[in-house]
Design an enzyme around this catalytic site. Sequence first.
Site, short mmCIF file in Angstrom:
data_model
loop_
_atom_site.label_atom_id
_atom_site.label_comp_id
_atom_site.label_asym_id
_atom_site.label_seq_id
_atom_site.Cartn_x
_atom_site.Cartn_y
_atom_site.Cartn_z
NE ARG A 1 -19.02 -37.03 27.94
CZ ARG A 1 -19.96 -37.38 28.50
NH1 ARG A 1 -21.31 -36.50 27.94
NH2 ARG A 1 -20.61 -38.65 28.29
NE ARG B 1 -24.60 -34.77 23.35
CZ ARG B 1 -25.23 -35.21 23.04
NH1 ARG B 1 -26.67 -35.73 22.70
NH2 ARG B 1 -25.69 -35.74 24.91
NE ARG C 1 -22.98 -37.64 17.77
CZ ARG C 1 -23.47 -38.19 17.00
NH1 ARG C 1 -24.13 -39.33 15.48
NH2 ARG C 1 -24.99 -38.38 17.72
CG ASP D 1 -18.21 -42.87 25.68
OD1 ASP D 1 -18.83 -41.91 25.80
OD2 ASP D 1 -18.66 -43.82 26.43
CE1 TYR E 1 -23.47 -45.23 31.91
CE2 TYR E 1 -21.19 -45.24 33.10
CZ TYR E 1 -22.97 -45.00 32.30
OH TYR E 1 -22.93 -43.25 33.18
O1 CP3 Z 1 -14.19 -34.86 27.27
C1 CP3 Z 1 -14.63 -34.89 26.67
O2 CP3 Z 1 -14.04 -33.87 25.16
C2 CP3 Z 1 -13.72 -36.28 25.80
C3 CP3 Z 1 -14.75 -36.91 25.23
C4 CP3 Z 1 -15.85 -37.92 26.34
C5 CP3 Z 1 -16.62 -38.87 25.50
N1 CP3 Z 1 -17.02 -39.36 26.36
C6 CP3 Z 1 -17.12 -38.41 24.37
C7 CP3 Z 1 -19.31 -38.47 24.49
C8 CP3 Z 1 -15.66 -37.88 27.70
C9 CP3 Z 1 -14.22 -37.69 28.42
C10 CP3 Z 1 -16.59 -39.06 28.03
C11 CP3 Z 1 -16.68 -39.93 29.47
C12 CP3 Z 1 -17.74 -40.56 29.77
N2 CP3 Z 1 -18.60 -41.44 28.50
C13 CP3 Z 1 -17.89 -40.96 31.03
C14 CP3 Z 1 -17.63 -40.38 32.64
C15 CP3 Z 1 -17.65 -38.90 32.81
C16 CP3 Z 1 -18.99 -38.18 33.01
O3 CP3 Z 1 -19.34 -37.59 32.26
O4 CP3 Z 1 -19.36 -38.62 33.87
C17 CP3 Z 1 -19.35 -41.85 30.83
C18 CP3 Z 1 -20.51 -41.92 31.97
C19 CP3 Z 1 -19.80 -41.55 29.56
C20 CP3 Z 1 -20.59 -42.57 29.04
C21 CP3 Z 1 -21.95 -42.20 28.15
N3 CP3 Z 1 -21.17 -41.71 26.85
C22 CP3 Z 1 -23.54 -41.82 27.97
C23 CP3 Z 1 -24.29 -41.17 29.97
C24 CP3 Z 1 -22.99 -40.84 26.73
C25 CP3 Z 1 -24.96 -40.08 27.46
C26 CP3 Z 1 -24.61 -39.15 27.29
C27 CP3 Z 1 -25.54 -37.99 26.96
O5 CP3 Z 1 -25.35 -36.52 27.43
O6 CP3 Z 1 -25.88 -38.70 26.03
C28 CP3 Z 1 -22.03 -41.02 26.35
C29 CP3 Z 1 -21.96 -40.42 25.04
C30 CP3 Z 1 -20.76 -39.35 24.55
N4 CP3 Z 1 -19.70 -39.37 24.73
C31 CP3 Z 1 -21.22 -38.19 23.64
C32 CP3 Z 1 -19.96 -37.57 24.08
C33 CP3 Z 1 -19.65 -35.84 23.53
C34 CP3 Z 1 -22.55 -37.42 23.52
C35 CP3 Z 1 -23.26 -38.50 22.45
C36 CP3 Z 1 -23.49 -37.30 20.86
O7 CP3 Z 1 -22.03 -36.39 20.55
O8 CP3 Z 1 -24.63 -38.22 20.58
#
Ligand code: CP3
Length: 343
Positions: free
Chosen positions: A25, A29, A38, A74, A151
């Site tokens: 990640r 943000r 965003r 994602d 999920y």
């Molecule tokens: O690593 C990177 O820079 C690549 C980006 C990346 C995202 N999601 C973008 C994202 C990666 C590798 C993921 C994987 C992901 N997504 C996982 C597995 C890894 C982990 O962290 O456990 C999971 C479980 C998800 C599902 C997911 N996507 C959730 C639970 C959420 C909400 C979490 C939150 O903090 O609100 C997301 C949203 C998400 N995916 C964001 C990003 C940058 C934040 C959302 C935003 O910009 O509003």
Amino acid sequence: MKRATRFLKACRREPVDATPVWLMRQAGRYMPPYRELRQKHSLLDLVKQPELAAQVTLQPVEAFEVDAAIIFADILTLPESMGLDLKFTQGEGPAFSNPVRNAQDVERLQVRPPEESLGFTLEAIRLTRKQLDGKVPLIGFSGAPFTLACYMIEGHASRDFPVTRQFLREQPRAWSALAEKLAQAVGAYLAAQVAAGAQAVQLFDTWAGILSESEYRDWAMPFSARALAAVSAPAVPVIHFAIGAHLLPLVKQAGGTVMGVDHHVELADAWRILGDDVAVQGNLDPTLLLGPADPMKREAARILDSVRGRCGHVFNLGHGVIKETPVENVALLVHLVHEHSKA
Ligand code: CP3
């Protein structure tokens, strides 16, 4: 120059001038340029418009000396491509309005060719490779069948996924059918990312750790193994990241050439359990990046020292960067990993 090759060398357990580092990640943000984008675009816009996904992927590569990029995407776009309706809501995270609850729901899910259903991420990979121009390698990724199913069945994020665990006990045949479809879809997606130019891939099994060893062996491992078998190119490192230290030997058995290690376990102990025939990635506690800087620096140095002299360590966090993380601490950490491991 060194930055272009360190990560892939360490994945192959070859000697490097300094320990490579990237952060799960690393785009997101906590970075001001991401927050700025965003304001104008939703998360799914950033993921589905290849130019924007490429732009976000490059943000941490430009801001820090990280040794790899990870494509901005994602894990939940894959279930969406199979027919689930995905929404991200402010503050509540992801949600599916039509979760999978029985055999008929599983039946309806479609495994479509990734070029057709997830083409935006494949195009983003091609575009990002061009823009990176060899600066650092690009990592592709997918969620693991188990984590995706969590999920898809629950319908939203959860701490212990009660609906999912009841589903797999009550409806084992529907579970197998679902996990089998996911294994196929994930395998094809990872292979397509490699074909599009991903130089390594990572399987995220974020929720594996809620299972016991025997449950993981029966209900998750065979499907991760099948998905990983689809990425058979030996030249492409496969990082297998599952949270849950009790599962490490089984996770290794499922496949991958680099094992992701979370921060609940000593990295050197994990490596001893895993054996010398794999590389390891990890495992600083992400909350240490919140500050103050001294404990973060001490712990990063301690992790590096604990595996000093061994080939095949990729430095990373034990889980993703937290959104409250000050960017200065990320810069500091990346610098420290290189300097401390060179010394
Ligand atoms: O690593 C990177 O820079 C690549 C980006 C990346 C995202 N999601 C973008 C994202 C990666 C590798 C993921 C994987 C992901 N997504 C996982 C597995 C890894 C982990 O962290 O456990 C999971 C479980 C998800 C599902 C997911 N996507 C959730 C639970 C959420 C909400 C979490 C939150 O903090 O609100 C997301 C949203 C998400 N995916 C964001 C990003 C940058 C934040 C959302 C935003 O910009 O509003």
